[in-house]
Scaffold this active site. Structure first.
Site, short mmCIF file in Angstrom:
data_model
loop_
_atom_site.label_atom_id
_atom_site.label_comp_id
_atom_site.label_asym_id
_atom_site.label_seq_id
_atom_site.Cartn_x
_atom_site.Cartn_y
_atom_site.Cartn_z
N GLU A 1 -9.46 -1.56 5.05
CA GLU A 1 -10.16 -1.20 6.47
C GLU A 1 -11.39 -2.29 6.79
O GLU A 1 -11.96 -2.79 5.85
CB GLU A 1 -10.67 0.25 6.38
CG GLU A 1 -9.45 1.17 6.51
CD GLU A 1 -8.87 1.22 7.75
OE1 GLU A 1 -8.71 0.09 8.52
OE2 GLU A 1 -8.15 2.32 8.07
N ASP B 1 0.65 -1.16 0.02
CA ASP B 1 0.18 -0.07 -0.13
C ASP B 1 0.92 1.24 0.09
O ASP B 1 2.05 1.23 0.06
CB ASP B 1 -0.82 -0.17 1.20
CG ASP B 1 -0.15 -0.35 2.55
OD1 ASP B 1 1.03 -0.34 2.67
OD2 ASP B 1 -1.23 -0.61 3.45
N ASP C 1 -7.61 -2.38 14.29
CA ASP C 1 -9.04 -2.84 13.94
C ASP C 1 -8.90 -4.05 12.93
O ASP C 1 -10.21 -4.12 12.41
CB ASP C 1 -9.53 -1.53 13.12
CG ASP C 1 -9.07 -1.08 11.84
OD1 ASP C 1 -7.96 -1.78 11.50
OD2 ASP C 1 -9.42 0.05 11.11
N HIS D 1 -7.34 -4.41 10.20
CA HIS D 1 -7.01 -4.21 8.78
C HIS D 1 -5.71 -4.97 8.31
O HIS D 1 -4.78 -5.21 9.02
CB HIS D 1 -6.95 -2.71 8.33
CG HIS D 1 -6.11 -1.85 8.79
ND1 HIS D 1 -6.01 -0.59 9.39
CD2 HIS D 1 -4.50 -1.86 8.40
CE1 HIS D 1 -4.93 -0.23 9.54
NE2 HIS D 1 -4.03 -0.90 9.12
C1 GLP Z 1 -0.60 0.25 8.69
C2 GLP Z 1 -0.29 -0.32 7.47
C3 GLP Z 1 -0.38 -1.73 7.64
C4 GLP Z 1 0.08 -2.32 8.95
C5 GLP Z 1 -0.64 -1.76 10.11
C6 GLP Z 1 0.11 -1.95 11.24
O1 GLP Z 1 -1.48 1.30 8.63
N1 GLP Z 1 -1.05 -0.01 6.22
O2 GLP Z 1 0.20 -2.51 6.39
O3 GLP Z 1 0.32 -3.56 9.05
O4 GLP Z 1 -0.92 -0.18 9.76
O5 GLP Z 1 1.12 -0.94 11.46
P1 GLP Z 1 2.19 -1.24 12.68
O6 GLP Z 1 3.00 -2.39 12.34
O7 GLP Z 1 2.81 0.02 12.91
O8 GLP Z 1 1.39 -1.78 13.88
#
Ligand code: GLP
Length: 262
Positions: free
Chosen positions: A143, A67, A136, A138
């Site tokens: 989402e 992404d 959440d 995702h």
């Molecule tokens: C972000 C990314 C995800 C990631 C998630 C968790 O928004 N788009 O790919 O897995 O949120 O982030 P973190 O690893 O910093 O907890």
């Protein structure tokens, strides 16, 4: 789903790195799906170490990132382009032509999204997709209530994700883009193997919902229950809300040697 509970984020990440290294050694032309966020940092450090100390060769590897934020240029400090080059690609021998990250500045976003899907197919599909999970539930930026059939497309972040990610933007939620391009859940489900990493108490609820809850688009990561080869690497803190944690430990500890790929 294979649930792998390690003592801490480092040993969980190292186990995931071993699965990737095994693939890359067996198939130097492997196609890897990459993730961003704080979770995969230990994994990327271990891959860098394996490259520098053990000669793990990425010269023919192709990558596709999950992404990107819309509206952030490639060199913006918080763009996922910048994240990937700073935290992994600059430190391994990847060919820049083989790196694919959605373009958050594309003028025709739907065309860029369908070109991204085509490029994945042309590369032969993703062998291993690395995933993290949002609080959440995702995956990528899919989402809650994202279609399980979705492909790469534009999405709007939830307020919760904007708040979660504000820590990367000096805590200022107004700086966090509201829109992103993300691989769809259908895209992720096409990967031949999915490696999900989740560490810390803050992920324990999302992990329990993903692994033991009903499969529902309200918890997008729960679709991994339908994936034939999904490995979930978590630490003890992220495992605290799993009802069958003891069973998962018992299974992993009793794995026959020939099955020990991570
Ligand atoms: C972000 C990314 C995800 C990631 C998630 C968790 O928004 N788009 O790919 O897995 O949120 O982030 P973190 O690893 O910093 O907890």
């Amino acid at each position: 789903m294979e649930i792998i509970i390690k003592n801490d984020a480092e040993s969980g990440s190292n186990a995931a790195a071993r699965a990737i290294a095994k693939l890359v050694r067996e198939n130097p032309n492997a196609v890897l799906g990459m993730a961003t966020g704080s979770t995969p940092l230990n994994l990327y450090n271990e891959l860098i170490r394996m490259h520098q100390e053990e000669g793990l060769d990425f010269s023919s590897v192709t990558t596709f990132n999950l992404d990107e934020y819309i509206g952030l240029s490639k060199d913006h400090e918080q763009s996922y382009h910048r994240f990937m080059w700073d935290n992994l690609f600059h430190h391994i021998n990847i060919n820049p032509d083989n790196v694919h990250i959605p373009d958050g500045m594309a003028t025709d976003i739907p065309a860029a999204c369908s070109a991204y899907e085509k490029a994945i197919v042309q590369a032969g599909g993703i062998d291993i997709q690395v995933l993290g999970i949002g609080s959440d539930g995702h995956v990528g930026f899919n989402e809650p209530t994202s279609s399980f059939a979705s492909r790469t497309r534009i999405k709007t972040l939830t307020r919760q994700t904007v708040a979660d990610n504000a820590r990367f933007f000096e805590g200022d939620e107004s700086q966090v883009p509201r829109h992103c391009i993300t691989m769809g859940i259908g895209t992720i489900m096409n990967a031949r193997m999915n490696l999900m990493l989740a560490f810390g108490e803050g992920k324990s609820e999302a992990v329990a919902a993903m692994v033991e809850g009903p499969v529902s688009s309200i918890v997008p990561a729960s679709i991994l229950q339908h994936h034939p080869t999904a490995k979930i690497f978590i630490d003890e803190a992220a495992a605290t809300k799993l009802r069958l944690a003891d069973y998962y430990r018992w299974t992993y500890e009793g794995k026959p040697e020939w099955q020990q790929d991570a």
